[in-house]
Design a protein around this motif. Sequence first.
Motif, PDB file in Angstrom:
ATOM      1  N   SER A 225      48.496  44.583  40.629  1.00 46.57           N
ATOM      2  CA  SER A 225      48.155  45.869  41.243  1.00 46.57           C
ATOM      3  C   SER A 225      49.234  46.915  40.963  1.00 46.57           C
ATOM      4  O   SER A 225      48.917  48.081  40.666  1.00 46.57           O
ATOM      5  CB  SER A 225      47.975  45.688  42.750  1.00 46.57           C
ATOM      6  OG  SER A 225      47.724  46.919  43.380  1.00 46.57           O
ATOM      7  N   ARG A 229      48.725  50.453  38.702  1.00 43.81           N
ATOM      8  CA  ARG A 229      49.013  51.804  39.180  1.00 43.81           C
ATOM      9  C   ARG A 229      49.998  52.511  38.274  1.00 43.81           C
ATOM     10  O   ARG A 229      49.867  53.717  38.014  1.00 43.81           O
ATOM     11  CB  ARG A 229      49.571  51.731  40.607  1.00 43.81           C
ATOM     12  CG  ARG A 229      48.562  51.245  41.633  1.00 43.81           C
ATOM     13  CD  ARG A 229      49.208  51.155  43.010  1.00 43.81           C
ATOM     14  NE  ARG A 229      48.283  50.616  44.007  1.00 43.81           N
ATOM     15  CZ  ARG A 229      48.617  50.381  45.278  1.00 43.81           C
ATOM     16  NH1 ARG A 229      49.854  50.638  45.688  1.00 43.81           N
ATOM     17  NH2 ARG A 229      47.721  49.899  46.112  1.00 43.81           N
ATOM     18  N   ARG A 237      38.820  45.285  36.579  1.00 41.56           N
ATOM     19  CA  ARG A 237      39.543  44.764  37.746  1.00 41.56           C
ATOM     20  C   ARG A 237      39.435  43.248  37.847  1.00 41.56           C
ATOM     21  O   ARG A 237      40.430  42.548  38.064  1.00 41.56           O
ATOM     22  CB  ARG A 237      39.002  45.414  39.022  1.00 41.56           C
ATOM     23  CG  ARG A 237      39.256  46.912  39.109  1.00 41.56           C
ATOM     24  CD  ARG A 237      38.723  47.488  40.409  1.00 41.56           C
ATOM     25  NE  ARG A 237      38.951  48.919  40.500  1.00 41.56           N
ATOM     26  CZ  ARG A 237      40.087  49.473  40.960  1.00 41.56           C
ATOM     27  NH1 ARG A 237      41.069  48.683  41.367  1.00 41.56           N
ATOM     28  NH2 ARG A 237      40.213  50.773  40.995  1.00 41.56           N
ATOM     29  N   GLY A 241      42.326  40.619  37.267  1.00 41.73           N
ATOM     30  CA  GLY A 241      42.775  39.984  38.511  1.00 41.73           C
ATOM     31  C   GLY A 241      42.573  38.482  38.536  1.00 41.73           C
ATOM     32  O   GLY A 241      43.375  37.748  39.133  1.00 41.73           O
TER      33      GLY A 241
END
Length: 368
Positions: A225, A229, A237, A241
Amino acid sequence: MAALKRGPGSEQRDAPVVPVGDGGEAQDVKMAVYTHGQLIPSLVGGKFRIPMVTEIIKKKIEDLRKDKTLNIPGTLSFGATAGISGIIANCIFRLCFKVKYEAFKTYASLTTLPFLSTIVTYKLFVTDALQSGNISKENCVLRSLLTAAVCGVLYPSALAFYKNGCLAVKPKMENHKASTVKENILFDIITRKISQLPESDRNLLEHGSLYIGLNAGFSGLIANSLFRRTLHVTQARIAAGLPMAVLPFLTANVSYYTFVSLPLSAGDLNCETCTVTRAGLAGFVLGGLYPILLAIPVNGGLAVRYQTTPLPQRGNILNYWIRVSKPVFRKMLFPIILQTVFAAYLGSRQYKLLIKALQLPEPGLEMP
């Protein structure tokens, strides 16, 4: 009509052939062998003369010598160099492992196998490509260097290590049979002792590595995460992830179980300080640092694919990723410390539970 003239060799070509009778031989047989439309004078009366055979052989050898792409002497010297490399590697590993038997067998195999493998590899990847003409000079040099490195250095070294390692371990296997029996008996005793513990303590001792794996998975998600950013990545995602959670979980779980839980259960780890140190290192490296390092190529690849962040030129790549990773490492400092402390505490707790289990009496024995 003008009469047709007969060619210079028509008389021999039209010569009759007398069939073979009962036990007889062919009469008046005249043979004419032509090469590129010319009569070979070395064949007369249907019999091969020895000078003709030697002439053909000499011609073939001369063609091979003139063929610069084949380079037989260079290929043989290349293979001989690999054989010498195998002899040197065998000598070094025999001294390291202190092997004093089967010398002729190992030297013969470590001379012959690298020699043949180098010649075959060079023939397939360099010589044939040169003969076909579909290879550049740079590619030829690169293939030659790779052949020299793999077949002339790596392969003889690996083969010598394997051969002499097996010879060094072989006489010790018989001496370890008795110790293996003792280890099996000790493992059975510890297993019976652990089965007497309460269920909560037994689960913590046997499946404590799962907690380390779960914490590593959460660390992977946090690091993923933070990098997303920083690099402004909003796509994929789940694709990013999922590996960031699964890979740290599996790695930390298996590593902690291999280096801490299994040696404790087998009786090979009988020092509390050693247990705490091993557990702390496993938590620090595989539960803290590894998820962060794994997040760099995952999110870097996504940033390049979707062009979310302009990447630097080739000379500044290392400085760029160091600058990008510094704030992430600062934010991940607390999870790393937490993972290390938790793993060390879990190792200490498991050691105390094992000591508690060993102090229990054997099941089925009556206390006086």
